[in-house]
Structure formats: structure tokens, C-alpha cells
Design a protein around this motif. Structure first.
Motif, mmCIF file in Angstrom:
data_model
loop_
_atom_site.group_PDB
_atom_site.id
_atom_site.type_symbol
_atom_site.label_atom_id
_atom_site.label_comp_id
_atom_site.label_asym_id
_atom_site.label_seq_id
_atom_site.Cartn_x
_atom_site.Cartn_y
_atom_site.Cartn_z
ATOM 1 N N ASP A 110 -49.737 -67.817 -23.253
ATOM 2 C CA ASP A 110 -49.178 -68.364 -24.480
ATOM 3 C C ASP A 110 -49.618 -69.818 -24.628
ATOM 4 O OD1 ASP A 110 -47.393 -69.924 -22.797
ATOM 5 O OD2 ASP A 110 -46.146 -68.135 -22.640
ATOM 6 N N GLN A 111 -49.279 -70.394 -25.788
ATOM 7 C CA GLN A 111 -49.702 -71.751 -26.090
ATOM 8 C C GLN A 111 -49.077 -72.761 -25.143
ATOM 9 O OE1 GLN A 111 -52.011 -72.400 -28.530
ATOM 10 N NE2 GLN A 111 -52.072 -74.485 -27.714
ATOM 11 N N ALA A 112 -47.849 -72.509 -24.764
ATOM 12 C CA ALA A 112 -47.153 -73.450 -23.876
ATOM 13 C C ALA A 112 -47.858 -73.541 -22.530
ATOM 14 C CB ALA A 112 -45.699 -73.013 -23.697
ATOM 15 N N ALA A 113 -48.272 -72.407 -21.993
ATOM 16 C CA ALA A 113 -48.966 -72.406 -20.702
ATOM 17 C C ALA A 113 -50.300 -73.122 -20.805
ATOM 18 C CB ALA A 113 -49.163 -70.970 -20.221
ATOM 19 N N ALA A 114 -51.010 -72.907 -21.905
ATOM 20 C CA ALA A 114 -52.295 -73.570 -22.094
ATOM 21 C C ALA A 114 -52.123 -75.075 -22.232
ATOM 22 C CB ALA A 114 -52.997 -72.999 -23.316
ATOM 23 N N ALA A 174 -52.448 -80.609 -20.005
ATOM 24 C CA ALA A 174 -51.771 -81.853 -19.647
ATOM 25 C C ALA A 174 -51.958 -82.169 -18.167
ATOM 26 C CB ALA A 174 -50.278 -81.744 -19.982
ATOM 27 N N ALA A 175 -51.889 -81.142 -17.313
ATOM 28 C CA ALA A 175 -52.083 -81.355 -15.879
ATOM 29 C C ALA A 175 -53.510 -81.796 -15.583
ATOM 30 C CB ALA A 175 -51.750 -80.071 -15.117
ATOM 31 N N LEU A 176 -54.464 -81.241 -16.325
ATOM 32 C CA LEU A 176 -55.865 -81.651 -16.145
ATOM 33 C C LEU A 176 -56.058 -83.107 -16.546
ATOM 34 C CD1 LEU A 176 -57.770 -78.519 -17.552
ATOM 35 C CD2 LEU A 176 -57.819 -79.331 -15.185
ATOM 36 N N GLU A 177 -55.495 -83.479 -17.689
ATOM 37 C CA GLU A 177 -55.672 -84.840 -18.185
ATOM 38 C C GLU A 177 -54.977 -85.860 -17.301
ATOM 39 O OE1 GLU A 177 -54.204 -84.409 -22.124
ATOM 40 O OE2 GLU A 177 -56.161 -83.837 -22.982
ATOM 41 N N ALA A 178 -53.891 -85.425 -16.644
ATOM 42 C CA ALA A 178 -53.154 -86.334 -15.765
ATOM 43 C C ALA A 178 -53.759 -86.394 -14.369
ATOM 44 C CB ALA A 178 -51.687 -85.899 -15.673
ATOM 45 N N THR A 217 -57.230 -79.372 -11.124
ATOM 46 C CA THR A 217 -58.617 -79.251 -11.579
ATOM 47 C C THR A 217 -58.811 -77.883 -12.226
ATOM 48 O OG1 THR A 217 -59.396 -78.284 -9.494
ATOM 49 C CG2 THR A 217 -59.398 -80.692 -9.667
ATOM 50 N N PHE A 218 -59.873 -77.776 -12.969
ATOM 51 C CA PHE A 218 -60.178 -76.487 -13.599
ATOM 52 C C PHE A 218 -60.404 -75.425 -12.527
ATOM 53 C CE2 PHE A 218 -62.686 -73.311 -15.838
ATOM 54 C CZ PHE A 218 -62.052 -73.243 -17.069
ATOM 55 N N ASP A 219 -61.093 -75.797 -11.443
ATOM 56 C CA ASP A 219 -61.320 -74.846 -10.353
ATOM 57 C C ASP A 219 -59.997 -74.355 -9.785
ATOM 58 O OD1 ASP A 219 -63.969 -75.288 -10.748
ATOM 59 O OD2 ASP A 219 -64.340 -76.322 -8.848
ATOM 60 N N ALA A 220 -59.039 -75.264 -9.623
ATOM 61 C CA ALA A 220 -57.744 -74.883 -9.062
ATOM 62 C C ALA A 220 -56.996 -73.948 -10.009
ATOM 63 C CB ALA A 220 -56.920 -76.129 -8.768
ATOM 64 N N LEU A 221 -57.084 -74.219 -11.307
ATOM 65 C CA LEU A 221 -56.440 -73.335 -12.283
ATOM 66 C C LEU A 221 -57.006 -71.921 -12.197
ATOM 67 C CD1 LEU A 221 -56.274 -75.653 -15.434
ATOM 68 C CD2 LEU A 221 -54.350 -74.922 -14.002
ATOM 69 N N VAL A 222 -58.323 -71.839 -12.039
ATOM 70 C CA VAL A 222 -58.973 -70.521 -11.924
ATOM 71 C C VAL A 222 -58.493 -69.811 -10.659
ATOM 72 C CG1 VAL A 222 -61.188 -69.361 -11.570
ATOM 73 C CG2 VAL A 222 -60.995 -71.198 -13.258
ATOM 74 N N THR A 223 -58.483 -70.543 -9.541
ATOM 75 C CA THR A 223 -58.071 -69.947 -8.273
ATOM 76 C C THR A 223 -56.609 -69.505 -8.320
ATOM 77 O OG1 THR A 223 -59.657 -71.329 -7.076
ATOM 78 C CG2 THR A 223 -57.871 -70.351 -5.798
ATOM 79 N N ASP A 224 -55.754 -70.318 -8.933
ATOM 80 C CA ASP A 224 -54.325 -69.970 -9.022
ATOM 81 C C ASP A 224 -54.099 -68.670 -9.783
ATOM 82 O OD1 ASP A 224 -53.751 -72.252 -7.642
ATOM 83 O OD2 ASP A 224 -53.155 -73.435 -9.385
ATOM 84 N N ARG A 225 -55.019 -68.317 -10.658
ATOM 85 C CA ARG A 225 -54.901 -67.077 -11.422
ATOM 86 C C ARG A 225 -55.483 -65.879 -10.677
ATOM 87 N NH1 ARG A 225 -54.690 -67.970 -16.917
ATOM 88 N NH2 ARG A 225 -54.772 -65.702 -17.121
ATOM 89 N N GLY A 226 -55.939 -66.092 -9.447
ATOM 90 C CA GLY A 226 -56.535 -65.007 -8.686
ATOM 91 C C GLY A 226 -57.933 -64.662 -9.142
#
Length: 629
Positions: free
Chosen positions: A278-282, A287-291, A295-304
Motif C-alpha cells: 500500500d501507499q503507506a508502506a511505500a 522516508a527510511a531511505l532518505e533518512a 538501504t534499497f538492498d536491505a529493503l529487497v532482502t527484508d522482503r525475501g
């Protein structure tokens, strides 16, 4: 017997089952295809091995072999390698262990079954969470229902518990590990020197006539000329005609425009995408990336997922919808774009590179395109001449006459094994030249580049060794090389004996080189690998000679053997890896032996008629022809 892993992992076994039953979609072997009575292939105690179990396992292995080797094995090929028997033995062992677990009352609870199913990636929807509709549809596609599949998950879990009990705590003999670690990790110090022609008591020695004759007689096969086919041919190729063909500017421009996708590249980006529920998750992810909190790599890994899963490759604006293109191409340098609403949900894009539009001017490729156009035209001219040349050959024209009346050129070749020069570079010519006989008339055949050829066998010269007088220089050079290598080896042996008596390399006029901390798999530049092999086969203090070639031999002394340092990080890592490998191998052997014992105790039977029927359905032969069970 097929091997199980030594250390049981619940997730691995669940994934194995899912891969076999769902992801690879190896359905289609329902009972109906084999007849209503053909449901059970084998029984082990209270457990059955079904027709579908075996058929799926065969196709699963075929798919795995194809992925590993790039070649698809037929069932008949698998039977030749005994793979069908191994697969059946593995299924029998599996059934035997499930029977034993049932007899012992070993099982897992409903909660564990649910946890395994809910955590299976194959049953997850677009949100990354368990989707019951995906679950039900996957089972239906493979001829399963929920009850049957959940029973199988429960059986797998019980078998894992039994496996863990059997192989748990199996020790690896310390002396075994120590011996292998020492053998692998020890280093050696050595000194070696080259013995060159300058070290010989006399210079090059000329052979006597008797030496030459004896060497020739002893090496007739060495100097033999293989069978030679003397071939006359006529041929023509696009390359040969290209320079005589004229092409228009319009044709060159046509080729340029036909390759516009190569010569003109629009602006592109290299991007990856990650969709959210959903939009909130995105928004939270952005926001976490900008702060700098993730990292983008970590976001990918967290999603399996992996970066391969989210990679989009090169993208031009026209390759994606308008809003996505606007977001991606608004960036002037690598960065994050989005979130953008897409069919997958709100999506973040990572742009890794921005590639400017490029265009190769016609003038830069004009010569290449002109050459291509000429070759295309020449190819069409050659193809158009085929019928006329065929008519000439059919009318009895010789190759010489064909060459005089057409664009074809006359040539001859002494064709021997391995010849690849000139026309022999074409496989079609080599094949025809090796098959032609004295009785064959020349026939027109094609070459891979669009050329044509016809050939005639003039003579077959059988293998023979030329008289000594014809190859005297070659024989003398070979004698000289072998004689010099023999003398260098003898000199090296003499020097090695002197070194053993206490002399030094320097005292013998040698230039020693030190090899320090040489590893077993190490190499020494400019030195044959056999030197290293001999060093690691020697004892400290050993001195030995090694034959080289006509220019040098070697004298080597092993100075010291240094055992591995147990406190060294690399040695500790090697020991850990070795212990893990040995433990797995020992555990596998123990568990396989246990499985065979359980199978024999429970009693088993295989219906050969059903087995034959499955093989016929899968395109193979009866197992008996290949030593089946």
C-alpha cells in the motif's frame, strides 16, 4: 540409494516438497493417464509410493539435470546411468522412514504444519503474505487436495525428527581431521636450480649415420604421414565475389535504417523496482531511505527477494507506462524514483545508471554496410547460379570446365586429419571430402556462408613413413632434442648425487632459487608443475633430479616441511569446513544404512508391471533392460 543431507533442515525439506509438487508443475501424471488400477507403484510397511510420486521425481531430476548441464536427459539416458533406480531407491527409503516414524508414534502437531505451509514462498501472493487462493490453486494444478498435502507435510516433519535422532551428535574422529588438515595446509621450503646446455661437459653432439638410422628405425610411427586424400575442387563464396559486385547508395541506406535499433539508442536507465502492499508502506520505505536508516538492498532482502528478482535491466521511456517513465527520466543521475502507482501497487525504483541517447552516423559504418550489402548481393548471385552449375555437372562437365565457364575457382588440397586451412575450414567440405569415393561424380553442395563447392577424389595415399633421406633434417632435429634432454637429465642426476654428499649449489656452478612457504596447490612461474608434485612427495633433505626438455633439467632439494599453525585463521577456517564436510558425509552414510535397515525390516515390494507402464508413458524402456531393481 539416493543420499539425504546429513543435517536436517525443516525449511529445506518443505521447499523440496513444494518444488517437486508445485513450482516445477510436474503434474499431468494423474491416475487416469495410467488406468484406474495403476495407483500404487510400491509399498514399504504401511506406506505407499504412488505412481505420481515416481513420475514427478523422474521429471524433477530431468529438470534439475537440464538446469545444471544445459542438456535435457531422456528417460532412456537416465536408465543407462542408473538414475531411475537411484530415484526409486530414494522413494523407498523415504517411505520406509515415514513407516518407522509412524510405528514409533513420532509426529508433528497441527500448529507446526500450519507454520510450514504459511511460511512457504510458493503460496505467497503479491503482498508477500500467505494467500489461501494461491495455495488452493497450486494444489489443484498438481492434482492434490489440502488434506492430502497437509498429510505429506506432517509425514515430512516426522521423518525430519527421526533423521535428527539418528544422526544427531555423530562425532568426527579428531585424528582423521588432523591428518587431512596437515596434508592440505602444510607448506614446504625448497631450493632448485636449472641445469642448462651450458652445464654439459661438451656442447651439442652430432649424430653418426648409425645413430640416425637407429633412431629412425625406432621411431617409424613418429615420422609417419597419415592417410592423405588428394582432392580437386571448384568453389565460390560470397567473400570471393563481394569485391566484384557494385551496390547503390540506396541499398546502403536501407541497411542502415534496418539496423536503426543498433545505431540509434534512445536515452535509457538501468533500474530496479520494489513494489509495496500500500501507499503507506511505500512512503515509509522512502522516508527510511532518505533518512539513511536503511538501504534499497536491505529493503529487497527484508522482503525475501534478491537483486535479480527486482532487476529491470535497461529501460527506455517507451518501454514503460507514462507515469513510470516520467519518474525514471526525471533523474539526471542515479537515485531513487517514486513511489509510483503501478499494476503491482505503489513502487519504488532505484536508478543505477543514466545512459544518454546515442547515434552512430552513417559515415562511420558506411564501409561495413557496403561490404555487407555486397556480400548479400553476391550470396543471391551464387544462389541464382546453382541450377546452371548443376546442369553443367549433370551434363558431364569436369571441375576444370566448370571453373572455366563460371565464377567458381579451381583448387586442390592434400587433406589430412586436422587440416583446417583454406576450404578445409568449412565443415561441409571436410565431411564431403572424407566421404567421397573413386566412383563418385562431383556434386554441387553448399557452404555455411552461402558459397558452393564440388569436389573430386584424385587419390588416397595410405599412411606411410617417408624414406630417411627425404626427412633427414626432421629426424636429426628430433634426435638432437632427445639426445640433449637425455644428457641434461644425466647431468642433473650427477649433480643431485654430489649435493647429497654435502656440496652446495654454488660450489657446483649452479644458480639456486629458493621456494619459501610453497603450498600444495601452488605453482612456480616457469617451472613444470611436476616439480611441485615431487616436492610434496619428498622427505625433508631429499635431493632429486627432474627431466625437462632439450633446453633444461632441474635439481631440487627439499629443505623444510612446516606443519600448519593451528592458531592461524585460515587453518582454523579450513578445519571448520573440513569437519562440517566430514560430519555430513559420515551422517549421510549412517542415515542411509539406517534407512536400508528399516526398509528391510518393514518389508517392501515393487510392482514391476506398473513400473514398466510408467516408463513407457514417460518415453523410456523397461527397467530390466538396464539392470533395474
Amino acid at each position: 540409494m539416493s543420499k539425504e543431507t546429513g543435517k536436517p533442515k525443516a525449511s529445506n525439506i518443505v521447499v523440496w516438497a513444494i518444488l517437486g509438487l508445485l513450482i516445477l508443475a510436474l503434474g499431468g501424471f494423474g491416475v487416469g493417464q495410467f488406468g484406474g488400477s495403476l495407483q500404487t507403484l510400491a509399498t514399504v510397511g504401511s506406506r505407499e509410493v504412488s505412481v505420481n510420486d515416481y513420475a514427478r521425481a523422474i521429471q524433477n531430476e530431468q529438470r534439475a539435470m537440464s538446469q545444471r548441464t544445459g542438456q535435457a536427459l531422456t528417460l532412456q539416458q537416465m536408465q543407462l546411468f542408473g538414475m531411475d533406480r537411484q530415484i526409486l531407491e530414494g522413494l523407498l527409503t523415504r517411505a520406509a522412514l515415514e513407516h518407522e516414524a509412524s510405528e514409533m508414534g513420532v509426529s508433528i502437531g497441527d500448529q507446526e504444519v500450519a507454520t510450514r505451509i504459511l511460511g512457504t514462498q510458493a503460496f505467497q501472493g503479491m503482498t508477500g503474505q500467505f494467500d489461501r487462493e494461491v495455495y488452493a490453486q497450486s494444489l489443484r494444478q498438481n492434482g492434490l487436495n489440502e488434506s492430502r498435502y497437509e498429510d505429506q507435510v506432517r509425514a515430512d516433519g516426522a521423518r525430519e525428527i527421526l533423521q535428527a535422532a539418528v544422526i544427531g551428535g555423530i562425532p568426527v574422529p579428531e585424528v582423521f581431521t588432523d591428518t587431512i588438515v596437515t596434508w592440505l595446509a602444510e607448506t614446504r621450503d625448497a631450493t632448485f636450480a636449472e641445469v642448462t646446455v651450458a652445464a654439459l661437459p661438451t656442447g651439442p653432439v652430432a649424430p653418426s649415420p648409425e645413430d640416425m638410422q637407429q633412431f629412425y628405425d625406432d621411431n617409424l610411427d613418429r615420422f609417419a604421414v597419415p592417410e592423405t586424400r588428394q582432392i580437386t575442387y571448384a568453389w565460390v563464396t560470397p567473400d570471393a565475389l563481394a569485391d566484384t559486385v557494385e551496390v547503390s547508395e540506396e541499398r546502403v541506406l536501407e541497411l542502415y535504417e534496418a539496423r536503426a535499433d543498433i545505431f540509434r539508442q534512445p536515452a535509457r536507465v538501468l533500474a530496479e523496482r520494489l513494489a509495496f502492499a500500500d501507499q503507506a508502506a511505500a512512503d515509509a520505505a522512502l522516508a527510511a531511505l532518505e533518512a539513511g536508516e536503511t538501504t534499497f538492498d536491505a529493503l529487497v532482502t527484508d522482503r525475501g527477494l534478491t537483486l535479480v528478482d527486482v532487476d529491470m535491466g535497461e529501460i527506455a521511456r517507451d518501454d514503460v507506462d507514462g507515469p513510470i517513465g516520467d519518474a525514471l527520466f526525471a533523474l539526471e543521475e542515479p537515485g531513487i524514483a517514486g513511489p509510483v502507482e503501478t499494476s503491482l501497487g505503489p513502487t519504488l525504483y532505484r536508478v543505477n545508471a543514466v545512459l544518454d541517447a546515442t547515434e552512430v552516423p552513417l559515415d562511420e559504418v558506411r564501409d561495413d554496410l557496403t561490404r555487407t550489402a555486397r556480400q548479400d548481393t553476391a550470396r543471391r548471385l551464387i544462389d541464382g547460379s546453382r541450377e546452371a552449375i548443376d546442369d553443367l555437372l549433370a551434363g558431364g562437365a569436369t571441375l576444370e570446365e566448370i571453373a572455366a565457364e563460371t565464377e567458381m575457382e579451381l583448387g586442390s588440397i592434400a587433406l589430412r586429419p586436422g587440416e583446417t586451412d583454406g576450404i578445409a575450414a568449412y565443415e561441409a567440405f571436410r565431411t564431403a571430402a572424407l566421404a567421397v569415393t573413386d566412383d563418385d561424380f562431383p556434386e554441387l553442395e553448399g557452404l555455411a556462408d552461402g558459397g558452393l563447392f564440388a569436389l573430386r577424389l584424385d587419390e588416397i595415399v595410405p599412411p606411410a613413413t617417408p624414406p630417411l633421406e627425404e626427412i633427414r633434417a626432421e629426424v636429426e632435429a628430433a634426435w638432437q632434442a632427445e639426445s640433449t634432454a637425455d644428457r641434461l637429465e644425466a647431468q642433473a642426476e650427477s649433480l643431485a648425487a654430489t649435493l647429497r654428499d654435502g656440496d652446495t649449489f654454488e660450489a657446483l656452478g649452479l644458480a639456486p632459487e629458493a621456494l619459501e612457504a610453497l603450498e600444495r596447490n601452488g605453482t612456480v612461474e616457469g617451472v613444470p608443475s611436476l616439480v611441485v608434485d615431487l616436492i610434496f612427495g619428498a622427505e625433508a633433505g631429499d635431493v632429486f633430479a627432474l627431466r625437462g626438455d632439450a633446453t633444461r633439467a632441474f635439481v631440487v632439494r627439499l629443505d623444510a616441511i612446516t606443519p600448519p599453525d593451528g592458531d592461524d585463521g585460515d587453518t582454523a577456517s579450513l578445519r571448520q569446513t573440513l569437519e562440517s564436510t566430514l560430519r555430513n558425509e559420515i551422517s549421510t552414510d549412517v542415515f542411509n544404512a539406517y534407512g536400508r535397515a528399516v526398509q528391510e525390516a518393514a518389508g517392501f515390494s515393487v510392482d514391476r508391471n506398473v513400473l514398466n507402464a510408467i516408463h513407457v508413458q514417460l518415453g523410456g524402456g523397461a527397467p530390466g533392460a538396464h539392470g533395474g531393481m
